[in-house]
Design a protein around this motif. Sequence first.
Motif, PDB file in Angstrom:
ATOM      1  N   VAL A  82       0.850  -1.202   0.000  1.00  0.00           N
ATOM      2  CA  VAL A  82       0.000   0.000   0.000  1.00  0.00           C
ATOM      3  C   VAL A  82       0.879   1.243   0.000  1.00  0.00           C
ATOM      4  CG1 VAL A  82      -1.681   1.324   1.360  1.00  0.00           C
ATOM      5  CG2 VAL A  82      -1.929  -1.165   1.133  1.00  0.00           C
ATOM      6  N   ASN A  85       2.403   1.861  -3.325  1.00  0.00           N
ATOM      7  CA  ASN A  85       1.412   2.450  -4.237  1.00  0.00           C
ATOM      8  C   ASN A  85       1.225   3.938  -3.965  1.00  0.00           C
ATOM      9  OD1 ASN A  85       0.903  -0.011  -5.484  1.00  0.00           O
ATOM     10  ND2 ASN A  85      -0.899  -0.450  -4.235  1.00  0.00           N
ATOM     11  N   LEU A  86       1.184   4.309  -2.694  1.00  0.00           N
ATOM     12  CA  LEU A  86       1.001   5.722  -2.344  1.00  0.00           C
ATOM     13  C   LEU A  86       2.187   6.557  -2.814  1.00  0.00           C
ATOM     14  CD1 LEU A  86      -0.533   5.294   1.215  1.00  0.00           C
ATOM     15  CD2 LEU A  86      -1.722   5.997  -0.872  1.00  0.00           C
ATOM     16  N   ASP A  89       1.850   7.060  -6.454  1.00  0.00           N
ATOM     17  CA  ASP A  89       0.834   8.091  -6.691  1.00  0.00           C
ATOM     18  C   ASP A  89       1.405   9.482  -6.481  1.00  0.00           C
ATOM     19  OD1 ASP A  89      -1.110   6.165  -7.164  1.00  0.00           O
ATOM     20  OD2 ASP A  89      -2.293   6.623  -5.358  1.00  0.00           O
ATOM     21  N   SER A 128      -9.077   9.699  -6.154  1.00  0.00           N
ATOM     22  CA  SER A 128      -8.793   8.268  -6.053  1.00  0.00           C
ATOM     23  C   SER A 128      -7.698   8.012  -5.014  1.00  0.00           C
ATOM     24  CB  SER A 128      -8.365   7.744  -7.427  1.00  0.00           C
ATOM     25  OG  SER A 128      -7.934   6.407  -7.329  1.00  0.00           O
ATOM     26  N   HIS A 129      -6.644   8.802  -5.085  1.00  0.00           N
ATOM     27  CA  HIS A 129      -5.509   8.651  -4.162  1.00  0.00           C
ATOM     28  C   HIS A 129      -5.934   8.881  -2.713  1.00  0.00           C
ATOM     29  CE1 HIS A 129      -1.520   9.123  -2.428  1.00  0.00           C
ATOM     30  NE2 HIS A 129      -1.913  10.294  -1.952  1.00  0.00           N
ATOM     31  N   GLY A 131      -8.915   8.748  -1.364  1.00  0.00           N
ATOM     32  CA  GLY A 131      -9.824   7.694  -0.920  1.00  0.00           C
ATOM     33  C   GLY A 131      -9.077   6.408  -0.587  1.00  0.00           C
ATOM     34  N   TYR A 132      -8.152   6.023  -1.455  1.00  0.00           N
ATOM     35  CA  TYR A 132      -7.353   4.814  -1.237  1.00  0.00           C
ATOM     36  C   TYR A 132      -6.541   4.941   0.050  1.00  0.00           C
ATOM     37  CZ  TYR A 132      -3.724   1.272  -2.182  1.00  0.00           C
ATOM     38  OH  TYR A 132      -2.849   0.215  -2.097  1.00  0.00           O
ATOM     39  N   GLU A 133      -5.884   6.069   0.198  1.00  0.00           N
ATOM     40  CA  GLU A 133      -5.058   6.291   1.383  1.00  0.00           C
ATOM     41  C   GLU A 133      -5.902   6.245   2.656  1.00  0.00           C
ATOM     42  OE1 GLU A 133      -1.419   9.035   1.539  1.00  0.00           O
ATOM     43  OE2 GLU A 133      -3.077  10.286   2.251  1.00  0.00           O
ATOM     44  N   GLU A 134      -7.048   6.895   2.619  1.00  0.00           N
ATOM     45  CA  GLU A 134      -7.921   6.917   3.793  1.00  0.00           C
ATOM     46  C   GLU A 134      -8.428   5.517   4.132  1.00  0.00           C
ATOM     47  OE1 GLU A 134     -10.790   9.859   2.602  1.00  0.00           O
ATOM     48  OE2 GLU A 134      -9.286  11.466   2.675  1.00  0.00           O
ATOM     49  N   ARG A 135      -8.841   4.773   3.120  1.00  0.00           N
ATOM     50  CA  ARG A 135      -9.349   3.405   3.362  1.00  0.00           C
ATOM     51  C   ARG A 135      -8.251   2.480   3.880  1.00  0.00           C
ATOM     52  NH1 ARG A 135     -11.379   4.385  -1.594  1.00  0.00           N
ATOM     53  NH2 ARG A 135      -9.922   2.936  -2.576  1.00  0.00           N
ATOM     54  N   ARG A 136      -7.074   2.574   3.286  1.00  0.00           N
ATOM     55  CA  ARG A 136      -6.038   1.598   3.585  1.00  0.00           C
ATOM     56  C   ARG A 136      -5.188   1.948   4.808  1.00  0.00           C
ATOM     57  NH1 ARG A 136      -5.329  -2.389  -0.193  1.00  0.00           N
ATOM     58  NH2 ARG A 136      -4.437  -3.341   1.668  1.00  0.00           N
TER      59      ARG A 136
END
Length: 162
Positions: A82, A85-86, A89, A128-129, A131-136
């Motif tokens: 994760v 990926n961040l 991004d 998208s970034h 949201g992904y960061e917040e979820r993960r």
Amino acid sequence: MNGHVTAPDRVAALSEQLIQVHQALRERLASLRRGLADGAAVRDDLLAHCLGFCAAVRAHHTGEDERLLPRMAAAAPELAPVIDNLIEDHALVSGILRRIRELLAPGQGTAPGTLARELDGLTAILESHFGYEERRLSRALDELDPATSIPDVLTRPAALDG
């Protein structure tokens, strides 16, 4: 505060602080897009607002890459993919921010439609970034050992106040 947040100083969960920073960045980007769409912003105004926004995003992502994410990786090694990926991004966003700055450089004569497309692309990628960061990361952030110091990347960037 000394730039670190520890358990007794936590007013909100760390994940909530991250969401608040992202929301401030979302609002600033929406304001830039509205200014461009309304045609109300003169080029110098738009340049100043874009440069402030670019600086805020750059500072936030640099802080994450250099201070927050390494701490997260140490505390939760299972998040390594994760975090990778961040960081990817962040590099992508940095390239888009650089293009926006170039489009607004004096003498470029960039058409508003070109700039609007770049801002639309940036909006989609950041949404998208974020949201992904917040979820993960939210759960891991909130489960960090209270003794772990957290860098000030979870506070509102000063560049957003201008």
